[in-house]
Structures are given as structure tokens and as C-alpha cells.
Motif scaffolding. Structure first.
Motif, PDB file in Angstrom:
ATOM      1  N   ARG A  78      16.790 -50.286  15.225  1.00 34.09           N
ATOM      2  CA  ARG A  78      16.494 -50.548  16.796  1.00 34.09           C
ATOM      3  C   ARG A  78      15.535 -51.561  17.293  1.00 34.09           C
ATOM      4  O   ARG A  78      14.067 -51.372  16.653  1.00 34.09           O
TER       5      ARG A  78
ATOM      6  N   LEU B 200      10.731 -46.489  17.795  1.00 27.61           N
ATOM      7  CA  LEU B 200      10.587 -45.694  16.979  1.00 27.61           C
ATOM      8  C   LEU B 200      10.103 -43.789  17.794  1.00 27.61           C
ATOM      9  O   LEU B 200      10.619 -44.046  18.880  1.00 27.61           O
ATOM     10  N   GLY B 201       9.938 -42.797  17.199  1.00 34.14           N
ATOM     11  CA  GLY B 201      10.283 -41.947  17.686  1.00 34.14           C
ATOM     12  C   GLY B 201      10.682 -41.434  17.323  1.00 34.14           C
ATOM     13  O   GLY B 201      12.152 -41.565  16.930  1.00 34.14           O
TER      14      GLY B 201
ATOM     15  N   TYR C 269      14.261 -55.307  19.812  1.00 29.62           N
ATOM     16  CA  TYR C 269      14.239 -55.936  21.158  1.00 29.62           C
ATOM     17  C   TYR C 269      13.630 -57.007  20.709  1.00 29.62           C
ATOM     18  O   TYR C 269      12.341 -56.534  20.271  1.00 29.62           O
TER      19      TYR C 269
ATOM     20  N   PHE D  37       5.305 -52.991  19.706  1.00 27.55           N
ATOM     21  CA  PHE D  37       5.241 -54.579  19.656  1.00 27.55           C
ATOM     22  C   PHE D  37       4.555 -54.879  18.605  1.00 27.55           C
ATOM     23  O   PHE D  37       3.822 -54.463  17.925  1.00 27.55           O
ATOM     24  N   GLY D  38       5.492 -56.136  18.095  1.00 29.81           N
ATOM     25  CA  GLY D  38       4.577 -57.122  17.575  1.00 29.81           C
ATOM     26  C   GLY D  38       3.984 -57.901  18.168  1.00 29.81           C
ATOM     27  O   GLY D  38       3.188 -58.083  19.151  1.00 29.81           O
TER      28      GLY D  38
ATOM     29  N   GLY E 214      13.427 -42.619  19.882  1.00 31.58           N
ATOM     30  CA  GLY E 214      13.414 -44.187  19.778  1.00 31.58           C
ATOM     31  C   GLY E 214      13.092 -44.854  20.357  1.00 31.58           C
ATOM     32  O   GLY E 214      13.509 -45.903  20.450  1.00 31.58           O
ATOM     33  N   ASN E 215      12.338 -44.231  21.443  1.00 31.79           N
ATOM     34  CA  ASN E 215      12.181 -44.987  22.617  1.00 31.79           C
ATOM     35  C   ASN E 215      10.685 -45.206  22.739  1.00 31.79           C
ATOM     36  O   ASN E 215      10.455 -45.363  23.942  1.00 31.79           O
ATOM     37  N   GLN E 216       9.882 -45.524  22.140  1.00 31.10           N
ATOM     38  CA  GLN E 216       8.310 -45.551  21.355  1.00 31.10           C
ATOM     39  C   GLN E 216       9.048 -47.305  20.811  1.00 31.10           C
ATOM     40  O   GLN E 216       9.383 -46.980  20.037  1.00 31.10           O
ATOM     41  N   PHE E 217       8.359 -48.114  21.973  1.00 28.35           N
ATOM     42  CA  PHE E 217       7.709 -49.348  21.041  1.00 28.35           C
ATOM     43  C   PHE E 217       6.969 -49.618  20.957  1.00 28.35           C
ATOM     44  O   PHE E 217       6.182 -49.656  21.558  1.00 28.35           O
TER      45      PHE E 217
ATOM     46  N   PHE F  62       7.531 -61.586  22.246  1.00 29.48           N
ATOM     47  CA  PHE F  62       7.481 -60.405  21.299  1.00 29.48           C
ATOM     48  C   PHE F  62       8.787 -60.014  20.662  1.00 29.48           C
ATOM     49  O   PHE F  62       9.871 -59.566  21.304  1.00 29.48           O
TER      50      PHE F  62
ATOM     51  N   VAL G 212       3.635 -53.621  12.753  1.00 29.82           N
ATOM     52  CA  VAL G 212       4.639 -55.235  12.976  1.00 29.82           C
ATOM     53  C   VAL G 212       4.302 -56.346  13.250  1.00 29.82           C
ATOM     54  O   VAL G 212       3.615 -56.743  14.456  1.00 29.82           O
TER      55      VAL G 212
ATOM     56  N   TYR H 283      11.633 -59.169  23.154  1.00 29.73           N
ATOM     57  CA  TYR H 283      10.950 -59.881  25.085  1.00 29.73           C
ATOM     58  C   TYR H 283      10.766 -60.903  25.291  1.00 29.73           C
ATOM     59  O   TYR H 283       9.882 -61.398  24.198  1.00 29.73           O
TER      60      TYR H 283
END
Lengths: 112, 115
Positions: free
Chosen positions: A31, A93-94, A33, A102-103, A97-100, A88, A4, A35
Motif C-alpha cells: 500500500r 502499515l499497521g 500513497y 511518510f517519506g 494498513g491505515n498507519q501512514f 511525499f 521511508v 501526496y
């Protein structure tokens, strides 16, 4: 390996100017997000993008998602000093879909 | 506005010791997470927790780490036999009952320093 990547990593811009931060990711996901993190502080949720073509706007910030290109953008309009922070993107994923993931973050400094 | 709270804000521990980081998620949230951020680097997923068990974990979350929800409000991360490279900011997060597609709400973090 999932990547990412954000571009640019560092951004210095004058007040009143416009600019776009890019977030590219290397796997299939719908998905995305965004931040914001102020120095020494936690992560504040800005946008949740859940489908191809999703666009959301809040104040001077607008985020979009192109799942086919695996690209999200965060556009800043008429920047003000208060927008100075690190931004960020995170891909969900996962199995849930709750494994974030981050870039790398974009450190934005808005100069008066 | 409800928030995720973490204690302590800063923890200094000798290498080899065990440390417990504590979190109180938002009260009506059911999904809980731990992330870490090594200084100057990106935020990394460690583990997610739902219905009193780990739902997913990353490669970072090995046998040195464990999580627990000892009561109805706290969510803890235990790190055994700490190493210098465990020094980082550890963030707890929670999300609402719908779980998927919800933003995760982050606490202010615990800065862990291993000496």
C-alpha cells in the motif's frame, strides 16, 4: 526501524523536462500513497497504489509500485511551473494498513 | 467537494497549558486520524480512531495526548502539559467507510506554537 526514504530531497528542473522521484521503504507493504503539499497547505492525495506492478497516471504525473524491490516512483513528464510543490510518498502499515508512514519529501521547483 | 476542516488555523499556547485542536471530518467518513509535522520534517502518524475508540497509535502518542469524538461531527486532539517540542503543524485526516486501501483526506492543519 521503518524507513521511508525519498530521493532526491530537493529537485530543481526546467519546464519541459522529465524526471523521476524515488521512494524506497524498508518493510513489506503493498500500500503506497503519493501526496502533494504546497507551502503552508495541506496534503493532497495524488495516487493510491495497492499491488505489485501498479501504475497510475494523472496528467503529467505517473506513479508505479514494485513491492518486491520496495520501491515506488513518481515520474514527471514535461514539467510545468504548476507542479512546483513538495511530494511525499507514504506507506500504509499497521493492523488496518491505515498507519501512514511518510517519506522525507521531495521539494520540487520547476523553473520557467 | 467535501473537505476536512480544522480549527483554529493557528494556536499559540504557553508551555504547560492544555490545548484542544478541533477537526470536522468528511461527513460520511468513519476513520479518523491525527498526524503532526514538525517544521521542515516529515509527517508523522499519531493515532487512528474508529467506532469511537483508538484503533492504533504511535510511540509519539503517549499519555500527554488524547482524542475524542464528542458529538457526531467533531474529532478532537487534546494535548496536556504542553512542551516546547510539541510545536508543530497538526493535521487531521479521515477516510471512507471502507477504511483500508483508501486515501486519507487531510485538513489544512493547525499550527501549534508553544511559548
Amino acid at each position: 526501524e521503518l524507513k521511508v526514504e525519498q530521493n532526491p530531497l530537493f529537485l530543481s528542473m526546467q519546464e519541459g523536462k522529465n524526471y523521476t522521484i524515488y521512494c524506497n521503504y524498508s518493510t513489506t507493504s503493498d500500500r503506497l500513497y503519493w501526496y502533494r503539499q504546497d507551502p503552508g497547505k495541506s496534503l493532497e492525495s495524488l495516487f493510491v497504489l495497492l499491488s505489485n506492478g501498479a501504475v497510475k497516471q494523472e496528467g503529467r504525473l505517473m506513479a508505479s509500485l514494485d513491492t518486491k524491490a520496495r520501491l515506488s516512483t513518481l515520474h514527471i513528464t514535461a514539467a510545468v511551473h504548476d507542479l512546483s510543490a513538495t511530494y511525499f510518498c507514504a506507506v500504509g502499515l499497521g493492523l488496518s494498513g491505515n498507519q501512514f508512514y511518510f517519506g522525507t519529501g521531495t521539494s520540487l521547483t520547476v523553473i520557467p | 467537494e467535501p473537505e476536512v476542516t480544522q480549527t483554529p488555523s493557528h494556536q499559540v499556547t504557553q508551555m504547560g497549558q492544555e490545548v484542544i485542536l478541533r477537526c470536522v471530518p468528511i461527513s460520511n467518513h468513519l476513520y479518523f486520524y491525527w498526524y503532526r509535522q514538525i517544521l521542515g520534517q516529515k509527517v508523522e502518524f499519531l493515532v487512528s480512531f474508529y467506532n469511537n475508540e483508538i484503533s492504533e497509535k504511535s510511540e509519539i502518542f503517549d499519555d500527554q495526548f488524547s482524542v475524542e469524538r464528542p458529538d457526531g461531527s467533531n474529532f478532537t486532539l487534546k494535548i496536556r502539559s504542553t512542551k516546547l517540542e510539541d510545536s508543530a503543524m497538526y493535521f487531521c485526516a479521515s477516510s471512507s467507510w471502507t477504511g483500508n486501501n483508501q486515501p486519507q483526506h487531510f485538513g489544512d492543519g493547525t499550527r501549534l506554537s508553544i511559548l
